[in-house]
Design a protein around this motif. Structure first.
Motif, PDB file in Angstrom:
ATOM      1  N   TRP A  41       0.842  -1.193   0.000  1.00 54.76           N
ATOM      2  CA  TRP A  41       0.000   0.000   0.000  1.00 54.76           C
ATOM      3  C   TRP A  41       0.878   1.245   0.000  1.00 54.76           C
ATOM      4  N   ALA A  42       0.451   2.251  -0.752  1.00 57.49           N
ATOM      5  CA  ALA A  42       1.118   3.549  -0.706  1.00 57.49           C
ATOM      6  C   ALA A  42       0.617   4.303   0.519  1.00 57.49           C
ATOM      7  N   VAL A  43       1.498   5.058   1.141  1.00 56.10           N
ATOM      8  CA  VAL A  43       1.169   5.792   2.361  1.00 56.10           C
ATOM      9  C   VAL A  43       1.514   7.256   2.152  1.00 56.10           C
ATOM     10  N   GLY A  44       0.573   8.143   2.431  1.00 55.16           N
ATOM     11  CA  GLY A  44       0.845   9.559   2.234  1.00 55.16           C
ATOM     12  C   GLY A  44      -0.217  10.412   2.894  1.00 55.16           C
ATOM     13  N   LYS A  45      -0.487  11.556   2.264  1.00 52.05           N
ATOM     14  CA  LYS A  45      -1.491  12.473   2.797  1.00 52.05           C
ATOM     15  C   LYS A  45      -2.366  13.004   1.669  1.00 52.05           C
ATOM     16  N   LEU A  46      -3.611  13.289   2.009  1.00 54.15           N
ATOM     17  CA  LEU A  46      -4.573  13.896   1.095  1.00 54.15           C
ATOM     18  C   LEU A  46      -5.169  15.100   1.792  1.00 54.15           C
ATOM     19  N   GLN A  47      -4.942  16.275   1.239  1.00 56.50           N
ATOM     20  CA  GLN A  47      -5.394  17.508   1.877  1.00 56.50           C
ATOM     21  C   GLN A  47      -4.883  17.598   3.317  1.00 56.50           C
ATOM     22  N   GLY A  48      -3.644  17.098   3.536  1.00 60.08           N
ATOM     23  CA  GLY A  48      -3.037  17.156   4.853  1.00 60.08           C
ATOM     24  C   GLY A  48      -3.452  16.047   5.801  1.00 60.08           C
ATOM     25  N   THR A  49      -4.282  15.120   5.326  1.00 58.93           N
ATOM     26  CA  THR A  49      -4.792  14.031   6.159  1.00 58.93           C
ATOM     27  C   THR A  49      -4.153  12.708   5.755  1.00 58.93           C
ATOM     28  N   PRO A  50      -3.728  11.861   6.719  1.00 57.67           N
ATOM     29  CA  PRO A  50      -3.123  10.569   6.383  1.00 57.67           C
ATOM     30  C   PRO A  50      -4.026   9.724   5.488  1.00 57.67           C
ATOM     31  N   ILE A  51      -3.398   9.039   4.517  1.00 56.36           N
ATOM     32  CA  ILE A  51      -4.147   8.218   3.568  1.00 56.36           C
ATOM     33  C   ILE A  51      -3.321   6.993   3.208  1.00 56.36           C
ATOM     34  N   VAL A  52      -3.978   5.856   3.017  1.00 53.54           N
ATOM     35  CA  VAL A  52      -3.353   4.668   2.440  1.00 53.54           C
ATOM     36  C   VAL A  52      -4.131   4.363   1.165  1.00 53.54           C
ATOM     37  N   HIS A  53      -3.411   4.025   0.100  1.00 53.52           N
ATOM     38  CA  HIS A  53      -4.103   3.929  -1.188  1.00 53.52           C
ATOM     39  C   HIS A  53      -3.327   3.079  -2.167  1.00 53.52           C
ATOM     40  N   HIS A  54      -4.013   2.665  -3.230  1.00 46.86           N
ATOM     41  CA  HIS A  54      -3.346   1.922  -4.312  1.00 46.86           C
ATOM     42  C   HIS A  54      -4.283   1.846  -5.507  1.00 46.86           C
ATOM     43  N   GLY A  55      -3.683   1.790  -6.692  1.00 42.55           N
ATOM     44  CA  GLY A  55      -4.439   1.642  -7.924  1.00 42.55           C
ATOM     45  C   GLY A  55      -3.986   0.412  -8.672  1.00 42.55           C
ATOM     46  N   GLY A  56      -4.711   0.102  -9.719  1.00 41.70           N
ATOM     47  CA  GLY A  56      -4.350  -1.039 -10.550  1.00 41.70           C
ATOM     48  C   GLY A  56      -5.023  -0.937 -11.901  1.00 41.70           C
ATOM     49  N   GLY A  57      -4.608  -1.785 -12.805  1.00 36.92           N
ATOM     50  CA  GLY A  57      -5.227  -1.779 -14.119  1.00 36.92           C
ATOM     51  C   GLY A  57      -4.393  -2.533 -15.127  1.00 36.92           C
ATOM     52  N   ILE A  58      -5.028  -2.928 -16.174  1.00 36.71           N
ATOM     53  CA  ILE A  58      -4.375  -3.581 -17.304  1.00 36.71           C
ATOM     54  C   ILE A  58      -5.343  -3.420 -18.479  1.00 36.71           C
ATOM     55  N   ASN A  59      -5.125  -4.100 -19.569  1.00 39.21           N
ATOM     56  CA  ASN A  59      -5.993  -3.922 -20.735  1.00 39.21           C
ATOM     57  C   ASN A  59      -7.464  -4.083 -20.361  1.00 39.21           C
ATOM     58  N   GLY A  60      -8.225  -2.999 -20.499  1.00 42.93           N
ATOM     59  CA  GLY A  60      -9.669  -3.095 -20.301  1.00 42.93           C
ATOM     60  C   GLY A  60     -10.216  -2.531 -19.017  1.00 42.93           C
ATOM     61  N   PHE A  61      -9.364  -2.227 -18.028  1.00 40.41           N
ATOM     62  CA  PHE A  61      -9.932  -1.668 -16.796  1.00 40.41           C
ATOM     63  C   PHE A  61      -8.875  -0.881 -16.023  1.00 40.41           C
ATOM     64  N   ARG A  62      -9.368  -0.006 -15.140  1.00 37.71           N
ATOM     65  CA  ARG A  62      -8.537   0.715 -14.183  1.00 37.71           C
ATOM     66  C   ARG A  62      -9.287   0.784 -12.866  1.00 37.71           C
ATOM     67  N   THR A  63      -8.550   0.766 -11.748  1.00 36.02           N
ATOM     68  CA  THR A  63      -9.182   0.770 -10.433  1.00 36.02           C
ATOM     69  C   THR A  63      -8.393   1.646  -9.473  1.00 36.02           C
ATOM     70  N   TYR A  64      -9.053   2.018  -8.384  1.00 37.14           N
ATOM     71  CA  TYR A  64      -8.369   2.743  -7.317  1.00 37.14           C
ATOM     72  C   TYR A  64      -9.138   2.575  -6.022  1.00 37.14           C
TER      73      TYR A  64
END
Length: 238
Positions: A41-64
């Protein structure tokens, strides 16, 4: 299903507390340099608030998917397309910012004349590894980071620009003599200020390649398993 999975993770049904901590601890390459990434998982901040997040995708789709641990907010965006104007990451982060009461302000494009745009052209540097070049082309301000391809910016204020379809904002500053001296990059609430260190580099000039020479390069190239590109010529177009 995504919510069931997320709740199972955060209620301790799948991972022990020690493993959970490892997953969301950003590891460091050196004592000063963080990867911003835990175990999956990626760890960072969003608008100064702690966030954990990740995306993915391959031919035909994208996700987050993302989670705001302090607010206990979970957002998942799934798209059955890998192209077009739908950006799951941007949509997810906009929804999360709205949920925590810190919404992103949608910029409205304004027109600036060529002379005004030319004043922003130059190379801006945060450190030796983070440089951005701003140039003008066909009445637009272009931005390139490092050796990446340039993208067109749109103005929302006399000294402010944004990249359509993203959350990135660029705010230019002037010195006491009125000359543009710095740019602040605002990316999801994280602000980085860079100084202007030189003039904009000249644009690459298009050159004519002899057809016979180009034809020697034509063919199919494998970049990775099951991923190829084909280079061909039709008349004078490549």
């Amino acid at each position: 299903d995504m919510l069931v999975w997320e709740r199972a993770l955060h209620t301790g049904k799948l991972l022990k507390p020690a493993s959970w901590k490892l997953a969301f601890t950003p590891y460091k390459l050196t004592p000063e340099e963080s990867t911003g990434y835990g175990y999956g998982w990626a760890v960072g901040k969003l608008q100064g608030t702690p966030i954990v997040h990740h995306g993915g995708g391959i031919n035909g789709f994208r996700t987050y998917a993302l989670r705001l641990p302090e607010q206990k907010v979970f957002v998942a965006v799934l798209a059955n397309s890998d192209s077009g104007n739908v950006h799951p990451e941007v949509l997810a982060k906009k929804a999360a910012a709205l949920a925590m009461g810190k919404p992103f302000v949608e910029p409205k494009e304004i027109a600036l004349d060529a002379k005004t745009l030319d004043a922003f052209a130059g190379v801006y540097e945060t450190d030796d590894e983070d440089k951005r070049s701003f140039t003008t082309r066909d009445g637009k301000l272009m931005m390139a980071r490092g050796d990446r391809s340039p993208v067109a910016l749109k103005a929302y204020a006399k000294n402010g620009f944004f990249v359509p379809g993203t959350l990135a904002r660029f705010e230019f500053e002037r010195d006491a003599q009125g000359k543009v001296s710095h740019v602040t990059v605002d990316n999801e609430g994280e602000r980085v200020r860079s100084a202007r260190v030189g003039d904009a580099p000249p644009e690459r000039a298009a050159v004519k390649i002899d057809n016979a020479r180009f034809d020697a390069w034509a063919g199919t190239y494998q970049l990775a398993p099951q991923f190829t590109i084909t280079v061909s010529r039709e008349g004078e177009r490549y």
